[in-house]
Design an enzyme around this catalytic site. Structure first.
Site, PDB file in Angstrom:
ATOM      1  N   LYS A 172       0.717  -1.303   0.011  1.00 57.53           N
ATOM      2  CA  LYS A 172      -0.065   0.021  -0.010  1.00 57.53           C
ATOM      3  C   LYS A 172       0.819   1.298   0.037  1.00 57.53           C
ATOM      4  CE  LYS A 172      -2.204   3.637   1.999  1.00 57.53           C
ATOM      5  NZ  LYS A 172      -1.831   4.461   0.872  1.00 57.53           N
ATOM      6  N   GLU A 177      10.442  17.669  13.315  1.00 56.13           N
ATOM      7  CA  GLU A 177      11.117  17.324  12.078  1.00 56.13           C
ATOM      8  C   GLU A 177      10.863  18.041  11.180  1.00 56.13           C
ATOM      9  OE1 GLU A 177       9.425  13.742  10.325  1.00 56.13           O
ATOM     10  OE2 GLU A 177      11.499  13.010   9.464  1.00 56.13           O
ATOM     11  N   GLU A 226       9.576   2.372  10.651  1.00 57.27           N
ATOM     12  CA  GLU A 226      10.686   3.153  10.093  1.00 57.27           C
ATOM     13  C   GLU A 226       9.862   4.632  10.102  1.00 57.27           C
ATOM     14  OE1 GLU A 226      13.666   2.423   9.832  1.00 57.27           O
ATOM     15  OE2 GLU A 226      13.790   0.156   9.587  1.00 57.27           O
ATOM     16  N   CYS A 254      14.199  10.986   5.739  1.00 60.01           N
ATOM     17  CA  CYS A 254      14.224  10.587   7.342  1.00 60.01           C
ATOM     18  C   CYS A 254      15.541  10.751   7.905  1.00 60.01           C
ATOM     19  CB  CYS A 254      13.564   9.284   7.414  1.00 60.01           C
ATOM     20  SG  CYS A 254      14.326   8.136   6.418  1.00 60.01           S
TER      21      CYS A 254
HETATM   22  P1  NAP Z   1       2.808   9.601   6.164  1.00 61.02           P
HETATM   23  O1  NAP Z   1       1.945  10.525   6.034  1.00 61.02           O
HETATM   24  O2  NAP Z   1       2.909   8.744   7.581  1.00 61.02           O
HETATM   25  O3  NAP Z   1       2.551   8.158   4.975  1.00 61.02           O
HETATM   26  C1  NAP Z   1       3.218   7.351   4.837  1.00 61.02           C
HETATM   27  C2  NAP Z   1       2.486   6.092   4.557  1.00 61.02           C
HETATM   28  O4  NAP Z   1       1.346   5.703   5.319  1.00 61.02           O
HETATM   29  C3  NAP Z   1       1.443   6.303   3.220  1.00 61.02           C
HETATM   30  O5  NAP Z   1       1.109   5.213   2.715  1.00 61.02           O
HETATM   31  C4  NAP Z   1       0.225   7.025   3.668  1.00 61.02           C
HETATM   32  O6  NAP Z   1      -1.072   6.773   3.225  1.00 61.02           O
HETATM   33  C5  NAP Z   1       0.167   5.900   5.028  1.00 61.02           C
HETATM   34  N1  NAP Z   1      -0.531   6.463   6.298  1.00 61.02           N
HETATM   35  C6  NAP Z   1      -0.749   7.831   6.590  1.00 61.02           C
HETATM   36  N2  NAP Z   1      -1.461   7.946   7.884  1.00 61.02           N
HETATM   37  C7  NAP Z   1      -1.793   6.562   8.157  1.00 61.02           C
HETATM   38  C8  NAP Z   1      -2.477   6.236   9.183  1.00 61.02           C
HETATM   39  N3  NAP Z   1      -3.036   6.840  10.246  1.00 61.02           N
HETATM   40  N4  NAP Z   1      -2.744   4.576   9.135  1.00 61.02           N
HETATM   41  C9  NAP Z   1      -2.179   3.800   8.317  1.00 61.02           C
HETATM   42  N5  NAP Z   1      -1.634   4.523   7.253  1.00 61.02           N
HETATM   43  C10 NAP Z   1      -1.252   5.819   7.089  1.00 61.02           C
HETATM   44  O7  NAP Z   1       4.267   9.801   5.788  1.00 61.02           O
HETATM   45  P2  NAP Z   1       4.890  10.583   4.444  1.00 61.02           P
HETATM   46  O8  NAP Z   1       4.549  11.907   4.739  1.00 61.02           O
HETATM   47  O9  NAP Z   1       4.329  10.048   3.337  1.00 61.02           O
HETATM   48  O10 NAP Z   1       6.547  10.340   4.566  1.00 61.02           O
HETATM   49  C11 NAP Z   1       7.291  11.463   5.459  1.00 61.02           C
HETATM   50  C12 NAP Z   1       7.429  10.605   6.948  1.00 61.02           C
HETATM   51  O11 NAP Z   1       8.161   9.331   6.638  1.00 61.02           O
HETATM   52  C13 NAP Z   1       8.433  11.522   7.654  1.00 61.02           C
HETATM   53  O12 NAP Z   1       8.115  11.666   8.883  1.00 61.02           O
HETATM   54  C14 NAP Z   1       9.909  10.659   7.229  1.00 61.02           C
HETATM   55  O13 NAP Z   1      10.994  10.958   8.360  1.00 61.02           O
HETATM   56  C15 NAP Z   1       9.252   9.449   7.471  1.00 61.02           C
HETATM   57  N6  NAP Z   1      10.307   8.300   6.754  1.00 61.02           N
HETATM   58  C16 NAP Z   1      10.826   7.535   7.452  1.00 61.02           C
HETATM   59  C17 NAP Z   1      11.763   6.575   6.918  1.00 61.02           C
HETATM   60  C18 NAP Z   1      12.820   5.542   7.908  1.00 61.02           C
HETATM   61  O14 NAP Z   1      13.508   4.978   7.254  1.00 61.02           O
HETATM   62  N7  NAP Z   1      12.839   5.872   9.100  1.00 61.02           N
HETATM   63  C19 NAP Z   1      12.080   6.605   5.716  1.00 61.02           C
HETATM   64  C20 NAP Z   1      11.340   7.553   4.716  1.00 61.02           C
HETATM   65  C21 NAP Z   1      10.626   8.613   5.362  1.00 61.02           C
HETATM   66  P3  NAP Z   1      -1.568   7.949   2.097  1.00 61.02           P
HETATM   67  O15 NAP Z   1      -0.606   8.317   1.388  1.00 61.02           O
HETATM   68  O16 NAP Z   1      -2.627   7.232   1.559  1.00 61.02           O
HETATM   69  O17 NAP Z   1      -2.180   8.872   3.202  1.00 61.02           O
END
Ligand code: NAP
Length: 457
Positions: A153, A358, A227, A261
């Site tokens: 997903k 962040e 992550e 990240c």
């Molecule tokens: P996000 O909003 O958390 O979305 C990531 C994924 O989760 C998307 O597929 C999103 O779907 C889904 N999602 C969002 N809210 C959800 C919920 N409440 N329940 C279940 N699924 C949910 O993150 P992002 O804005 O795309 O990415 C940026 C974040 O990712 C930053 O905080 C970054 O630091 C972190 N990140 C961490 C790593 C690591 O390896 N530690 C690597 C890369 C990024 P939808 O798009 O359909 O909303």
């Protein structure tokens, strides 16, 4: 409806109907069947398929990279590097899995006792848009090589990348459905986690979403690897090679338009070298060329969505109000795209927004400190604990500090980066579990003890 749009132009590229429940059920049923057939193969029978995936990625790298750039705005050269790294990951696991998954013989009272690594089943991967290929493929290679299947997903703003990933596996000849993409929004994730055909979940994304996923998976008693976000410190001590540190620092902050990240987000610099560091950092940042990410001349593309740019701008404005000294940038760039000026703050205090939260975009926070103890205290004064960098010419000190820093990885005189051979993951609010290397491979296996009698007395 799921919309693919180009964040550099605002133009809609394609729209897709979200998959309905019947479609999801069919996809999971097919993935479940494929996983069982796949798990029945021996490891050596599975390895050529991994190499075929790597070959397919390399063969199509220009087209795949273009799709990445079109959907999330990173410079094309960075997107090509991302696809190549995915191929490397598949090659790495094809080569090293026989050793990493080999039985671990442990002497005991048994005639023979050992640990074997069996697949868990179907793994749900919920992934972000920032490295739309790498985040998925870094999980997919170890998940698949150990005999699992994967249901993706992906983030809703990269549906074409999500479908292209599925096509890579088809073209490489893997069993149909073993790697499946579902086009659904976040609201469908709890139902997917609870589905009995899903054995475990790997999530990369924001900390709040990680909390939700962890809660659902915990209730269903399903294994999870999280992550999450980060606010990595980049510590420059008084004896550091300041010019090299500044050059690496700019890359560590602005690569991927700051949307990583493990980007360095807080530059914690000893006051003895702070003026020199700030001058060099600003000089190098001024050389960044912000522009059309498809052009070879652009070194910084657009951010991935206008709302993400708005969030970054609100953090920048709050920090200005709080008294951080803005040295450059600080504004969205006019036009339909989600471009933002490379932004640098000096004299940031740990309580200010750019240090506390962040920042997922091109904004650097420089914090000046008086000594090494203060640097470490401030580095650890964060809810996050993903990566960290320390710059010093005293290597023994660097290793001692590495133990004191609360992070999943500490890089001494280098920039935090992932590498297929090395485990990757976070501590504190940056998540738990590991990806990559041997530890990442074992996360999604049933680590099973096999004991054979008769017992020896
Ligand atoms: P996000 O909003 O958390 O979305 C990531 C994924 O989760 C998307 O597929 C999103 O779907 C889904 N999602 C969002 N809210 C959800 C919920 N409440 N329940 C279940 N699924 C949910 O993150 P992002 O804005 O795309 O990415 C940026 C974040 O990712 C930053 O905080 C970054 O630091 C972190 N990140 C961490 C790593 C690591 O390896 N530690 C690597 C890369 C990024 P939808 O798009 O359909 O909303």
């Amino acid at each position: 409806m799921i919309t693919s749009f180009n964040p550099a132009t605002g133009e809609t590229l394609a729209t897709f109907e979200s998959h309905d429940d019947a479609h999801l059920d069919k996809t999971l049923a097919q993935a479940d069947r494929a996983q069982k057939q796949w798990a029945a193969l021996s490891l050596s029978e599975r390895l050529p398929y991994l190499l075929a995936v790597a070959k397919t990625l390399r063969r199509n790298k220009e087209a795949l990279a273009r799709l990445i750039t079109l959907e999330m705005g990173k410079p094309l050269s960075e997107a090509i590097g991302e696809v190549e790294k995915c191929a490397w990951n598949f090659e790495y696991y094809a080569q090293s899995a026989p050793q990493l998954l080999d039985d671990l013989v442990i002497p005991s009272a048994a005639t023979d006792s050992r640990v074997v690594y069996d697949p868990l089943g179907l793994i749900l991967a919920v992934m972000p848009w920032n490295y739309p290929f790498w985040q998925v493929m870094r999980a997919a290679a170890p998940v698949l090589v150990s005999g699992n299947g994967l249901v993706l997903k992906h983030a809703s703003n990269v549906p074409q990348c999500a479908l292209a990933l599925e096509d890579v596996f088809k073209e490489a000849g893997l069993p149909a459905g073993l790697f499946s993409t579902v086009l659904v929004g976040a609201a469908k994730v709890p139902a997917l986690i609870k589905d009995p055909r899903i054995a475990a979940v790997t999530f990369t994304g924001s900390t709040p979403a990680g909390r939700d996923i962890a809660a659902t998976a915990a209730h269903a008693l399903k294994k999870q690897v999280l992550e999450l976000g980060g606010s990595d410190p980049f510590i420059v001590l008084a004896d550091a090679d300041v010019q090299t540190a500044a050059t690496v620092a700019v890359k560590a902050r602005f690569q991927n338009t700051g949307q990583s990240c493990i980007a360095a987000k807080r530059f914690i610099v000893d006051a003895a070298v702070a003026d020199q560091f700030v001058e060099a950092f600003c000089d190098i940042t001024r050389q960044l060329v912000v522009g059309d990410p498809l052009l070879a001349t652009s070194t910084q593309g657009s951010m991935a969505r206008l709302n993400l740019r708005d969030e970054l701008h609100a953090q920048v404005q709050a920090s200005v109000r709080e008294g951080a000294r803005l040295l450059m940038g600080g504004n969205p760039i006019a036009g339909p795209g989600a471009f933002y000026e490379p932004t640098v703050f000096d004299h940031v205090l740990p309580s200010m927004t750019v240090a506390r939260e962040e920042t997922f975009g091109p904004a650097a926070a420089i914090l000046r400190v008086h000594n090494t103890e203060e640097a470490i205290r401030i580095a650890n004064d964060s809810p996050f604990g993903l990566g960290a960098a320390v710059w010093t010419q005293d290597i023994d000190l660097g290793h001692r500090l590495a133990h004191q820093i609360q992070a999943g990885a500490v890089f001494i005189n280098g920039m935090v980066a992932s590498d297929p051979r090395l485990p990757f993951g976070g501590s504190k609010a940056s998540g738990y579990g590991r990806e990559l290397g041997m530890l990442g491979l074992h996360e999604f296996t049933n680590i099973k003890t096999v004991w054979r009698g008769p017992a020896r007395t």
